[in-house]
Design a protein around this motif. Structure first.
Motif, PDB file in Angstrom:
ATOM      1  N   PRO A  82      -6.512  18.067   0.483  1.00 50.32           N
ATOM      2  CA  PRO A  82      -7.129  17.690   1.756  1.00 50.32           C
ATOM      3  C   PRO A  82      -7.031  16.193   1.992  1.00 50.32           C
ATOM      4  O   PRO A  82      -6.877  15.406   1.054  1.00 50.32           O
ATOM      5  CB  PRO A  82      -8.580  18.135   1.580  1.00 50.32           C
ATOM      6  N   LEU A  83      -7.160  15.809   3.257  1.00 53.41           N
ATOM      7  CA  LEU A  83      -6.888  14.425   3.657  1.00 53.41           C
ATOM      8  C   LEU A  83      -7.694  13.402   2.862  1.00 53.41           C
ATOM      9  O   LEU A  83      -7.129  12.433   2.335  1.00 53.41           O
ATOM     10  CB  LEU A  83      -7.165  14.276   5.155  1.00 53.41           C
ATOM     11  N   THR A  84      -8.994  13.568   2.729  1.00 57.49           N
ATOM     12  CA  THR A  84      -9.814  12.541   2.079  1.00 57.49           C
ATOM     13  C   THR A  84      -9.431  12.344   0.615  1.00 57.49           C
ATOM     14  O   THR A  84      -9.581  11.253   0.068  1.00 57.49           O
ATOM     15  CB  THR A  84     -11.309  12.887   2.163  1.00 57.49           C
ATOM     16  N   ALA A  85      -8.931  13.403  -0.031  1.00 61.88           N
ATOM     17  CA  ALA A  85      -8.584  13.304  -1.446  1.00 61.88           C
ATOM     18  C   ALA A  85      -7.468  12.300  -1.684  1.00 61.88           C
ATOM     19  O   ALA A  85      -7.411  11.655  -2.737  1.00 61.88           O
ATOM     20  CB  ALA A  85      -8.182  14.679  -1.985  1.00 61.88           C
ATOM     21  N   HIS A  86      -6.565  12.158  -0.725  1.00 63.49           N
ATOM     22  CA  HIS A  86      -5.461  11.207  -0.869  1.00 63.49           C
ATOM     23  C   HIS A  86      -5.964   9.777  -1.009  1.00 63.49           C
ATOM     24  O   HIS A  86      -5.289   8.926  -1.593  1.00 63.49           O
ATOM     25  CB  HIS A  86      -4.522  11.297   0.336  1.00 63.49           C
ATOM     26  N   TYR A  87      -7.139   9.509  -0.463  1.00 65.39           N
ATOM     27  CA  TYR A  87      -7.663   8.141  -0.447  1.00 65.39           C
ATOM     28  C   TYR A  87      -8.785   7.931  -1.465  1.00 65.39           C
ATOM     29  O   TYR A  87      -8.825   6.903  -2.143  1.00 65.39           O
ATOM     30  CB  TYR A  87      -8.150   7.796   0.961  1.00 65.39           C
ATOM     31  N   SER A  88      -9.675   8.916  -1.601  1.00 64.47           N
ATOM     32  CA  SER A  88     -10.790   8.741  -2.537  1.00 64.47           C
ATOM     33  C   SER A  88     -10.356   8.851  -3.992  1.00 64.47           C
ATOM     34  O   SER A  88     -11.090   8.448  -4.888  1.00 64.47           O
ATOM     35  CB  SER A  88     -11.886   9.770  -2.250  1.00 64.47           C
ATOM     36  N   THR A 148       0.842  -1.195   0.000  1.00 60.62           N
ATOM     37  CA  THR A 148       0.000   0.000   0.000  1.00 60.62           C
ATOM     38  C   THR A 148       0.878   1.245   0.000  1.00 60.62           C
ATOM     39  O   THR A 148       1.941   1.277   0.614  1.00 60.62           O
ATOM     40  CB  THR A 148      -0.905   0.010   1.248  1.00 60.62           C
ATOM     41  N   LYS A 149       0.424   2.264  -0.690  1.00 58.83           N
ATOM     42  CA  LYS A 149       1.158   3.525  -0.724  1.00 58.83           C
ATOM     43  C   LYS A 149       0.798   4.363   0.502  1.00 58.83           C
ATOM     44  O   LYS A 149      -0.351   4.765   0.673  1.00 58.83           O
ATOM     45  CB  LYS A 149       0.809   4.299  -2.003  1.00 58.83           C
ATOM     46  N   ALA A 150       1.751   4.580   1.365  1.00 60.32           N
ATOM     47  CA  ALA A 150       1.503   5.335   2.591  1.00 60.32           C
ATOM     48  C   ALA A 150       1.512   6.835   2.304  1.00 60.32           C
ATOM     49  O   ALA A 150       2.234   7.320   1.438  1.00 60.32           O
ATOM     50  CB  ALA A 150       2.553   5.000   3.634  1.00 60.32           C
ATOM     51  N   THR A 151       0.674   7.571   3.030  1.00 61.61           N
ATOM     52  CA  THR A 151       0.662   9.032   2.934  1.00 61.61           C
ATOM     53  C   THR A 151       1.283   9.620   4.192  1.00 61.61           C
ATOM     54  O   THR A 151       1.516   8.916   5.174  1.00 61.61           O
ATOM     55  CB  THR A 151      -0.776   9.563   2.786  1.00 61.61           C
ATOM     56  N   ARG A 152       1.488  10.908   4.176  1.00 63.49           N
ATOM     57  CA  ARG A 152       2.046  11.570   5.368  1.00 63.49           C
ATOM     58  C   ARG A 152       1.071  11.487   6.541  1.00 63.49           C
ATOM     59  O   ARG A 152       1.477  11.493   7.699  1.00 63.49           O
ATOM     60  CB  ARG A 152       2.373  13.027   5.059  1.00 63.49           C
TER      61      ARG A 152
END
Length: 554
Positions: free
Chosen positions: A470-476, A420-424
């Motif tokens: 924004p945070l949700t954009a990294h995942y959605s 999985t690609k981890a985010t900050r």
């Protein structure tokens, strides 16, 4: 390196093939400059601008004036340039399975470069060269109007096999050549041109690799898609009558439909061109697509989706002159009906693949068609949530063992999700949960630490609203064509609102959590605090669909 590029197209510099040749030359120049700090010397000849008379077949250049033609035109200077060059590039479109006439004249007039005597080395007969040509390299670049180059170049290869010897030249043949002039397909054709440029670099370095050759040999579009676009491009019906340009444009767009995207029922897409008062229906079915003109009394069935747009705006979007998502935000066009088609435009239309085709795909709100690699690791919100959920549930039951379990999860989770690609934010979450766990292990009161953990979690979400992504954009983004979605203003605004809503929820959660922690229900605080997030999740799923559609309706 001295390069002679001979453009045999009657269209001169407007030639589709010349675009490939220019990319190939750029690749050579890039490699020469990086390797030797210099650019090659390039001479360009556009055959249509030259005075080259047809060969008379008099053989004066063999007998009366050896090596010199009796015709006085530009050919003698061309021969001198051929002798000067280290690399000769022949660039031309396929004309009736052969070379354009003016270029064939030029090749015929090379007779003075040969000796009249028969060559014993030529298997089927031939004449030796008057000059030493052994150190010269030859490249043949050509496009044709068929869906593939395979099987259509035997006349060309037979000719150059005799001129250069079998395997004595590098050939780059490309089908679907007319697509290189279509602005709406620029992203796909530009991708191909990048492979041609790479081939030029590799040629300068010794030879084109198998990997690049495989990319060059791929068809730009499947046969049925290309041939449907080609048929529509003529602007005439099968009965020979001229068609309205708006109908031609719509037919070409419909030709890009991918049959394997059929959702199990026909999709009826109405294109309502508001500036010319015309509406066409694109029917996307199991076996393909077709376009219907709106009858005077209107369509008898309702459409699935209707796009209301000036034709000029949609053409600009299709050509990549205007970003489709930004045009939608500015209300330059609107969408009615089922918005799902717009959200998954690249799945329906071929131009968006390897997009790929920005073309019409840019009309989608998702900035579709970037050729997302399915093998690339993706982000996963579980990586963000699991440490917090474990901490809130386990630590509220037993602060010591719950904290140890939470720290173990923080250590093991990245290992378990290595693909999985981890985010900050994943990293910040691990640090936050670790800090809260250590605080409990060192004797801090759960009544303070657990509410503080909710506040910290909410703070992470809220602060991210003020960052570029924004945070949700990294995942959605995984559901909306990956990183391409991050360039979409509608997608970003939707996620900024949702991120803010979640952030506020968790910023106020510590208020009641603090009071619950002081009651007998303290060990159930994790379960209690899961009710509102569950409802928020339902709201999120609804808002993600409603808000873009709300904007699209104007």
């Amino acid at each position: 390196m001295n390069i002679l590029a001979i453009n045999g197209s009657p269209k001169g510099e407007r030639s589709n093939t010349w675009r490939l040749t220019s990319a190939f030359l750029q690749g050579i120049a890039t490699r020469e400059e990086s390797a030797y700090g210099r650019t090659p010397a390039v001479e360009t000849l556009h055959v249509t601008k030259l005075d080259i008379k047809p060969c008379l077949g008099c053989f004066s250049c063999w007998s009366k004036t050896p090596g010199t033609c009796c015709l006085h035109d530009d050919m003698q200077a061309i021969i001198e340039k051929i002798l000067w060059a280290d690399v000769i590039i022949w660039s031309f479109p396929l004309y009736y399975f052969g070379l354009p006439g003016p270029l064939k004249n030029l090749i015929d007039r090379q007779l003075p470069m040969s000796l009249p005597f028969m060559s014993v080395e030529a298997q089927n007969g031939g004449h030796p060269s008057r000059y030493d040509m052994s150190d010269k390299r030859t490249v043949v670049i050509s496009t044709c109007g068929f869906y593939t180059a395979k099987g259509n170049y035997s006349g060309v290869t037979d000719l150059f096999d005799r001129l250069c010897g079998k395997g004595g030249y590098t050939a780059l043949f490309c089908g679907q050549g007319e697509l290189f002039r279509v602005k709406e397909l620029a992203e796909r054709t530009d991708e191909y041109l990048s492979h041609v440029e790479k081939a030029g670099e590799e040629f300068a370095d010794g030879g084109i690799t198998g990997e690049t050759r495989a990319k060059l040999d791929q068809d730009l579009f499947p046969r049925d898609v290309f041939e449907a676009m080609a048929d529509a491009s003529w602007g005439i019906s099968k009965s020979g009558e001229a068609e309205d340009p708006s109908l031609v444009f719509t037919r070409q767009m419909a030709a890009l439909y991918r049959k394997d995207a059929w959702p199990g029922h026909d999709v009826l897409l109405d294109m309502n061109y508001t500036d010319i008062d015309k509406t066409y229906r694109i029917v996307l079915g199991k076996n393909g697509s077709h376009v219907e003109e709106e009858p005077a009394e209107g369509f008898t069935t309702n459409c699935t989706t209707q796009i209301n747009t000036p034709l000029s705006v949609w053409r600009s979007i299709a050509a990549g002159e205007i970003a489709g998502d930004e045009a939608l935000m500015k209300h330059m066009y609107s969408v009615e009906g089922d918005f799902d088609l717009m959200m998954h435009w690249d799945e329906y239309f071929e131009a968006a693949r390897g997009n790929a085709g920005s073309g019409n795909a840019d009309a989608s709100v998702n900035e579709l068609g970037t050729g997302k690699n399915a093998d690339e690791p993706k982000t996963n919100m579980l990586l963000l949530l699991i440490p917090w959920i474990v901490f809130w549930v386990a630590a509220s039951i037993d602060s010591f063992w719950g904290s140890l379990l939470s720290m173990a999860i923080c250590v093991l989770l990245p290992v378990l999700m290595c693909r999985t690609k981890a985010t900050r934010y994943d990293q910040i979450s691990n640090l936050g949960v670790g800090a809260c766990s250590i605080a409990l292990l060192t004797g801090a009161s759960p009544i303070l630490v657990i509410p503080a953990s909710y506040f910290l979690f909410g703070l992470i979400w809220t602060v991210s609203c003020f960052t570029n992504v924004p945070l949700t954009a990294h995942y959605s983004k995984n559901s909306y064509n990956g990183d391409a979605a991050l360039r979409n203003p509608i997608f970003m605004r939707t996620n900024r609102i949702l991120t803010a809503a979640w952030g506020i929820l968790y910023l106020v959660t510590p208020i009641w959590t603090y009071f619950i922690m002081q009651t007998d229900a303290a060990s159930f605080v994790g379960a209690i605090n899961s009710v509102l997030p569950a409802l928020m999740g339902v709201f999120t799923a609804w808002f993600q669909k409603w808000y873009p559609q709300h904007i699209a309706r104007g």
